[in-house]
Enzyme design. Sequence first.
Site, PDB file in Angstrom:
ATOM      1  N   GLN A 112       3.652 -44.337  33.288  1.00  0.00           N
ATOM      2  CA  GLN A 112       3.977 -43.794  31.970  1.00  0.00           C
ATOM      3  C   GLN A 112       5.428 -43.319  31.949  1.00  0.00           C
ATOM      4  O   GLN A 112       5.951 -42.947  30.917  1.00  0.00           O
ATOM      5  CB  GLN A 112       3.066 -42.614  31.623  1.00  0.00           C
ATOM      6  CG  GLN A 112       1.591 -42.956  31.619  1.00  0.00           C
ATOM      7  CD  GLN A 112       0.733 -41.712  31.511  1.00  0.00           C
ATOM      8  OE1 GLN A 112       0.394 -41.268  30.403  1.00  0.00           O
ATOM      9  NE2 GLN A 112       0.385 -41.131  32.646  1.00  0.00           N
ATOM     10  N   HIS A 130       5.383 -47.134  28.770  1.00  0.00           N
ATOM     11  CA  HIS A 130       6.185 -46.473  27.721  1.00  0.00           C
ATOM     12  C   HIS A 130       7.629 -46.935  27.735  1.00  0.00           C
ATOM     13  O   HIS A 130       8.503 -46.258  27.199  1.00  0.00           O
ATOM     14  CB  HIS A 130       6.087 -44.944  27.878  1.00  0.00           C
ATOM     15  CG  HIS A 130       4.683 -44.447  27.729  1.00  0.00           C
ATOM     16  ND1 HIS A 130       4.267 -43.219  28.175  1.00  0.00           N
ATOM     17  CD2 HIS A 130       3.587 -45.034  27.205  1.00  0.00           C
ATOM     18  CE1 HIS A 130       2.973 -43.063  27.922  1.00  0.00           C
ATOM     19  NE2 HIS A 130       2.540 -44.160  27.346  1.00  0.00           N
TER      20      HIS A 130
HETATM   21  N1  APR Z   1       2.831 -33.614  42.113  1.00  0.00           N
HETATM   22  C1  APR Z   1       1.701 -33.984  41.448  1.00  0.00           C
HETATM   23  N2  APR Z   1       1.438 -33.640  40.162  1.00  0.00           N
HETATM   24  C2  APR Z   1       2.370 -32.906  39.530  1.00  0.00           C
HETATM   25  C3  APR Z   1       3.580 -32.486  40.142  1.00  0.00           C
HETATM   26  C4  APR Z   1       3.780 -32.870  41.495  1.00  0.00           C
HETATM   27  N3  APR Z   1       4.887 -32.523  42.181  1.00  0.00           N
HETATM   28  N4  APR Z   1       4.287 -31.748  39.239  1.00  0.00           N
HETATM   29  C5  APR Z   1       3.560 -31.728  38.096  1.00  0.00           C
HETATM   30  N5  APR Z   1       2.412 -32.404  38.272  1.00  0.00           N
HETATM   31  C6  APR Z   1       1.379 -32.697  37.282  1.00  0.00           C
HETATM   32  C7  APR Z   1       1.075 -31.590  36.295  1.00  0.00           C
HETATM   33  O1  APR Z   1       0.063 -30.742  36.808  1.00  0.00           O
HETATM   34  C8  APR Z   1       0.579 -32.404  35.083  1.00  0.00           C
HETATM   35  O2  APR Z   1      -0.816 -32.630  35.171  1.00  0.00           O
HETATM   36  O3  APR Z   1       1.868 -33.769  36.513  1.00  0.00           O
HETATM   37  C9  APR Z   1       1.298 -33.732  35.211  1.00  0.00           C
HETATM   38  C10 APR Z   1       2.410 -33.915  34.192  1.00  0.00           C
HETATM   39  O4  APR Z   1       1.810 -34.002  32.928  1.00  0.00           O
HETATM   40  P1  APR Z   1       2.711 -34.348  31.631  1.00  0.00           P
HETATM   41  O5  APR Z   1       3.934 -33.493  31.638  1.00  0.00           O
HETATM   42  O6  APR Z   1       1.763 -34.305  30.469  1.00  0.00           O
HETATM   43  O7  APR Z   1       3.204 -35.835  31.874  1.00  0.00           O
HETATM   44  P2  APR Z   1       2.415 -37.182  31.613  1.00  0.00           P
HETATM   45  O8  APR Z   1       0.981 -37.047  31.950  1.00  0.00           O
HETATM   46  O9  APR Z   1       3.180 -38.246  32.310  1.00  0.00           O
HETATM   47  O10 APR Z   1       2.594 -37.381  30.028  1.00  0.00           O
HETATM   48  C11 APR Z   1       2.141 -38.618  29.504  1.00  0.00           C
HETATM   49  O11 APR Z   1       3.129 -38.050  27.375  1.00  0.00           O
HETATM   50  O12 APR Z   1       4.910 -37.192  26.138  1.00  0.00           O
HETATM   51  C12 APR Z   1       4.289 -38.364  26.573  1.00  0.00           C
HETATM   52  O13 APR Z   1       5.411 -40.400  26.864  1.00  0.00           O
HETATM   53  C13 APR Z   1       5.235 -39.144  27.440  1.00  0.00           C
HETATM   54  O14 APR Z   1       4.692 -40.565  29.318  1.00  0.00           O
HETATM   55  C14 APR Z   1       4.498 -39.268  28.780  1.00  0.00           C
HETATM   56  C15 APR Z   1       3.053 -39.048  28.385  1.00  0.00           C
END
Ligand code: APR
Length: 262
Positions: A112, A130
Amino acid sequence: MNVTLELVADYIANSRKIAVLTGAGTSAESGVPTFRAQGQNKSAQAPLWEKYDPSELASPSGFKRHPDLVWQWYDWRRNLVESVSPNAGHHALAALEKLYHPQPRTFTLITQNVDRLHHRAKSQNILEMHGNIVSFRCFDHGHQAGEVERSLPSPPLCNDGQCHSKLRPNVVWFGESLDSAVLDAAMAAARQCDVFIAIGTSALVQPAASLPYIAREHGAKLVEINLERTALSENVDAFLQGRSGDVLPSLVDLVKAHPRPV
Ligand code: APR
């Protein structure tokens, strides 16, 4: 954790088709902020941008209303992702994929993320659900653009013949559909895999959030690697809590040492 790690290594060593879904958490240890900040994670906007709603910036209507602001936001994010490096988690995923190459096995990395850090870590079979923020096309006709000058105050214009439409990043904006070929390939990988690993994603945004459930419905073992539990966690066969940059290298070492080498 070690017992679960060994269990997951066993899943992988005995699998023939792996699908991995990565989210912003996979890039967090490289210094790229996540979107839905938890705990110590910063939001995806530096203070300069905190007063704007990302869906306002990352949308066709937002670009039409504020082309210069949207262009500058992506320029800031592009400079950020190009200034950081892939972390140990990215490299571990590339190493895991290499373990499969000589075999009639498949490894599909569905991301993503739009930062291209998996490409820079030399992963091969990548599906960018994305898009990415480091390449550009024109808004009106989709003409792909070449290299773009940094830190421009406004979107440059397409130089494809008489087009002159404003350039925009090759990223999927809110309200836009995903590339159908990419989505079809991701769905197929989820249906066909025997192990599905969701890493560093809050598992909230569709259609990516459906992929783990599709895999499970088709009999795959479902694994999650995350700092904390998510909406997906109660449905997985194994939850590995921790930083992906720590967990993934340990997992790959166990797979390499497995009595049934991959
Ligand atoms: N190791 C593992 N997990 C982690 C770490 C790490 N070092 N740091 C953060 N996380 C986890 C958090 O706990 C959370 O569950 O990564 C996740 C990040 O979540 P989001 O910020 O929601 O990112 P994502 O899931 O990729 O969002 C999906 O939303 O806004 C849209 O297009 C955007 O691609 C993105 C999509």
